[in-house]
Motif scaffolding. Structure first.
Motif, PDB file in Angstrom:
ATOM      1  N   GLU A 297      44.569   1.591 -13.649  1.00 29.07           N
ATOM      2  CA  GLU A 297      43.775   1.588 -14.869  1.00 29.07           C
ATOM      3  C   GLU A 297      43.698   3.009 -15.425  1.00 29.07           C
ATOM      4  N   HIS A 298      43.106   3.115 -16.605  1.00 32.74           N
ATOM      5  CA  HIS A 298      42.869   4.421 -17.218  1.00 32.74           C
ATOM      6  C   HIS A 298      41.437   4.834 -16.890  1.00 32.74           C
ATOM      7  N   VAL A 299      41.289   5.864 -16.064  1.00 32.16           N
ATOM      8  CA  VAL A 299      39.965   6.321 -15.648  1.00 32.16           C
ATOM      9  C   VAL A 299      39.405   7.233 -16.742  1.00 32.16           C
ATOM     10  N   GLU A 300      38.322   6.804 -17.370  1.00 30.06           N
ATOM     11  CA  GLU A 300      37.750   7.551 -18.485  1.00 30.06           C
ATOM     12  C   GLU A 300      36.589   8.445 -18.059  1.00 30.06           C
ATOM     13  N   SER A 301      35.813   7.988 -17.075  1.00 25.37           N
ATOM     14  CA  SER A 301      34.629   8.741 -16.689  1.00 25.37           C
ATOM     15  C   SER A 301      34.412   8.597 -15.185  1.00 25.37           C
ATOM     16  N   ARG A 302      33.757   9.594 -14.622  1.00 21.22           N
ATOM     17  CA  ARG A 302      33.561   9.585 -13.175  1.00 21.22           C
ATOM     18  C   ARG A 302      32.497  10.603 -12.811  1.00 21.22           C
ATOM     19  N   VAL A 303      31.594  10.257 -11.899  1.00 27.97           N
ATOM     20  CA  VAL A 303      30.551  11.165 -11.423  1.00 27.97           C
ATOM     21  C   VAL A 303      31.004  11.773 -10.104  1.00 27.97           C
ATOM     22  N   ILE A 304      30.871  13.102  -9.993  1.00 28.64           N
ATOM     23  CA  ILE A 304      31.251  13.829  -8.786  1.00 28.64           C
ATOM     24  C   ILE A 304      30.045  14.647  -8.324  1.00 28.64           C
ATOM     25  N   THR A 305      29.636  14.461  -7.078  1.00 34.79           N
ATOM     26  CA  THR A 305      28.534  15.246  -6.513  1.00 34.79           C
ATOM     27  C   THR A 305      29.084  16.189  -5.455  1.00 34.79           C
ATOM     28  N   LEU A 306      28.650  17.453  -5.512  1.00 35.17           N
ATOM     29  CA  LEU A 306      29.109  18.480  -4.587  1.00 35.17           C
ATOM     30  C   LEU A 306      27.912  19.070  -3.857  1.00 35.17           C
ATOM     31  N   PRO A 307      27.925  19.085  -2.526  1.00 38.44           N
ATOM     32  CA  PRO A 307      26.798  19.665  -1.783  1.00 38.44           C
ATOM     33  C   PRO A 307      26.718  21.176  -1.973  1.00 38.44           C
ATOM     34  N   CYS A 308      25.506  21.712  -1.928  1.00 38.86           N
ATOM     35  CA  CYS A 308      25.304  23.153  -2.091  1.00 38.86           C
ATOM     36  C   CYS A 308      25.673  23.880  -0.802  1.00 38.86           C
ATOM     37  N   ALA A 309      26.195  25.076  -0.944  1.00 42.07           N
ATOM     38  CA  ALA A 309      26.575  25.879   0.215  1.00 42.07           C
ATOM     39  C   ALA A 309      25.330  26.266   1.008  1.00 42.07           C
ATOM     40  N   GLY A 310      25.323  25.929   2.286  1.00 51.72           N
ATOM     41  CA  GLY A 310      24.186  26.248   3.142  1.00 51.72           C
ATOM     42  C   GLY A 310      23.002  25.319   2.992  1.00 51.72           C
ATOM     43  N   GLN A 311      23.051  24.391   2.018  1.00 49.24           N
ATOM     44  CA  GLN A 311      21.955  23.432   1.813  1.00 49.24           C
ATOM     45  C   GLN A 311      22.559  22.054   1.568  1.00 49.24           C
ATOM     46  N   ARG A 312      22.995  21.425   2.630  1.00 50.30           N
ATOM     47  CA  ARG A 312      23.717  20.168   2.501  1.00 50.30           C
ATOM     48  C   ARG A 312      22.842  19.047   1.939  1.00 50.30           C
ATOM     49  N   GLU A 313      21.523  19.215   2.045  1.00 48.10           N
ATOM     50  CA  GLU A 313      20.637  18.176   1.516  1.00 48.10           C
ATOM     51  C   GLU A 313      20.509  18.248  -0.001  1.00 48.10           C
ATOM     52  N   ARG A 314      20.956  19.342  -0.612  1.00 42.76           N
ATOM     53  CA  ARG A 314      20.919  19.496  -2.061  1.00 42.76           C
ATOM     54  C   ARG A 314      22.346  19.427  -2.601  1.00 42.76           C
ATOM     55  N   SER A 315      22.478  19.077  -3.881  1.00 41.45           N
ATOM     56  CA  SER A 315      23.822  18.936  -4.453  1.00 41.45           C
ATOM     57  C   SER A 315      23.792  19.187  -5.956  1.00 41.45           C
ATOM     58  N   SER A 316      24.959  19.517  -6.481  1.00 42.95           N
ATOM     59  CA  SER A 316      25.161  19.623  -7.926  1.00 42.95           C
ATOM     60  C   SER A 316      25.992  18.434  -8.379  1.00 42.95           C
ATOM     61  N   THR A 317      25.827  18.063  -9.641  1.00 41.93           N
ATOM     62  CA  THR A 317      26.493  16.867 -10.164  1.00 41.93           C
ATOM     63  C   THR A 317      27.389  17.237 -11.333  1.00 41.93           C
ATOM     64  N   LEU A 318      28.620  16.735 -11.266  1.00 40.77           N
ATOM     65  CA  LEU A 318      29.598  16.933 -12.329  1.00 40.77           C
ATOM     66  C   LEU A 318      29.987  15.580 -12.900  1.00 40.77           C
ATOM     67  N   GLU A 319      30.397  15.578 -14.156  1.00 40.89           N
ATOM     68  CA  GLU A 319      30.895  14.355 -14.789  1.00 40.89           C
ATOM     69  C   GLU A 319      32.283  14.613 -15.362  1.00 40.89           C
ATOM     70  N   MET A 320      33.249  13.811 -14.885  1.00 41.17           N
ATOM     71  CA  MET A 320      34.597  13.896 -15.435  1.00 41.17           C
ATOM     72  C   MET A 320      34.621  13.140 -16.756  1.00 41.17           C
ATOM     73  N   LYS A 321      34.954  13.833 -17.835  1.00 40.18           N
ATOM     74  CA  LYS A 321      34.915  13.224 -19.158  1.00 40.18           C
ATOM     75  C   LYS A 321      36.309  12.897 -19.685  1.00 40.18           C
ATOM     76  N   ASN A 322      37.312  13.582 -19.188  1.00 35.68           N
ATOM     77  CA  ASN A 322      38.673  13.369 -19.682  1.00 35.68           C
ATOM     78  C   ASN A 322      39.649  13.774 -18.585  1.00 35.68           C
ATOM     79  N   ALA A 323      40.715  12.996 -18.432  1.00 37.40           N
ATOM     80  CA  ALA A 323      41.687  13.302 -17.381  1.00 37.40           C
ATOM     81  C   ALA A 323      43.064  12.791 -17.782  1.00 37.40           C
ATOM     82  N   LYS A 324      44.083  13.494 -17.329  1.00 38.71           N
ATOM     83  CA  LYS A 324      45.468  13.084 -17.521  1.00 38.71           C
ATOM     84  C   LYS A 324      46.075  12.780 -16.153  1.00 38.71           C
ATOM     85  N   PHE A 325      46.696  11.612 -16.051  1.00 35.76           N
ATOM     86  CA  PHE A 325      47.291  11.172 -14.792  1.00 35.76           C
ATOM     87  C   PHE A 325      48.765  10.882 -15.026  1.00 35.76           C
TER      88      PHE A 325
END
Length: 404
Positions: A255-283
């Protein structure tokens, strides 16, 4: 003169007959009150060996306006469900006439739910019947469940009155989740008949997630239907499941993936995380054929937005951005490599449509290896390259911190 009168009289009679036919409406029309409109259908194994159970979810037009406050002579229940068994799907459907006071009508069916046991025995008869049914739309969704299909299609949801409509909208708006393939009857039939690929169907399960207002906010009191992975087929027989991670990787290929949520844990604080959203991609997938060996180059270029910076101790925003881009690329590459491992080593079938890509680029070579493509696919080397870029880095200049 007499002949002219006869001709005029004949013409008048023909005109009156045609007019009377047009005034009576469409030939073969059916009154809505005489139809049992199917909104979802479930397929399970019957009690007797060699039989199949068909469960039809039928809308009650008089009660569809809600589950509370039934209209006059109504029950308040928006659906009526009935099951019947037979040695074939058609016979089981005809046996539904023993219970239904209306003619079963399939044109409004939204989803076909197949039990895992039925899927593992083969879906060729299901594809054949529903593709030949002139009332059925080829845009009908097809899914597989580990549970009883008859149980799943009777699961009431909170937002929609009719469960079949709820599952239809679940697929229409599932692009933002990107966790399961959106396969309809047309796509399933094409994959089954194809020489280059194998079918995949979304996996659905009932999960207790809804909070009930009648039970003092008790969590999980009402089940909800949710997407939970992918069913993999070898020709018409189901051979296994893909996890959520592997399903993420699968969607890049089918399929054509249009959007996607990516969460990345913080360095040294695995219980906390930052969130990214993929808005556009070429495959892009590029096949390479040299000295009798099949290879593929898979490239992904993803544009990403930062939506939550959950790491409060970030000092250098640009250093963090570079590290986040690397981690996001590693995550996406890991998902693609995981589904490649499942296809080549675990199931040994090409459900990633790589055979189609190879055939388009090397039609002459494909004709020589078409019969043994699964073996060639299993041995093919696939190189995966992923590049992730975070948009609008100026927004990362300062973290959201209190001045107190």
């Amino acid at each position: 003169m007499e002949k002219r009168k006869v001709v005029k009289g004949t013409t008048l009679v023909l005109w009156l007959v045609i007019s009377s036919l047009l005034m009576t409406g469409c030939l073969g029309s059916r009154e809505i009150d005489d139809l049992a409109m199917v909104m979802a259908v479930g397929l399970d194994k019957g009690k007797e060996p060699g039989t199949i159970k068909v469960t039809a979810q039928i809308a009650r037009p008089g009660d569809v306006r809600g589950q509370t406050g039934a209209p006059t002579a109504g029950t308040g229940q928006p659906i009526w469900t009935a099951s019947a068994e037979g040695r074939s799907i058609f016979e089981a459907i005809r046996n539904l006439a023993r219970y239904s006071s209306r003619r079963v009508f399939w044109a409004h069916n939204q989803v076909i739910v197949i039990n895992e046991e039925v899927a593992r025995e083969g879906v060729s008869e299901i594809i054949d019947f529903f593709s030949r049914n002139h009332e059925l739309r080829m845009r009908t969704w097809v899914v597989v469940t580990e549970d009883e299909a008859s149980h799943l299609i009777t699961t009431k949801t909170g937002l929609e009155v009719i469960p079949g409509v709820s599952m239809d909208k679940l697929f229409r708006y599932s692009e933002i989740v990107a966790e399961a393939p959106r396969t309809d009857m047309r796509t399933l039939q094409a994959a089954y008949l194809s020489r280059t690929t194998h079918p995949v169907l979304a996996r659905v399960s009932p999960k207790n997630r809804q909070i009930s207002a009648k039970a003092n906010g008790e969590f999980g009191s009402n089940p909800q239907v949710e997407l939970s992975g992918t069913a993999v087929f070898n020709r018409d027989k189901m051979v296994g499941w893909l996890s959520t991670k592997e399903s993420h990787g699968l969607l890049w290929f089918v399929e054509h993936v249009e959007s996607r949520v990516i969460t990345l844990p913080c360095a040294g604080q695995r219980e906390r995380s930052s969130t990214l959203e993929m808005k556009n991609a070429k495959f892009q997938v590029k096949p390479v054929y040299e000295k009798g060996k099949v290879e593929f180059d898979v490239r992904v270029k993803a544009m990403i937005d930062l939506v939550e910076l959950g790491c409060p101790d970030v000092e250098d925003q640009y250093v963090w951005m570079q590290q986040a881009e690397k981690e996001a690329a590693d995550l996406l590459r890991g998902e693609i490599e995981s589904v490649l491992e499942a296809a080549q080593k675990r199931y040994h079938v090409d459900f990633l449509e790589l055979g189609k890509v190879f055939e388009n680029h090397y039609p002459a070579e494909w004709r020589q290896m078409a019969q043994s493509w699964d073996d060639a696919f299993e041995k093919a080397q696939v190189r995966v390259t992923v590049e992730a870029n975070i948009n609008s880095p100026v927004l990362l200049h300062k973290a959201t911190k209190s001045r107190k």
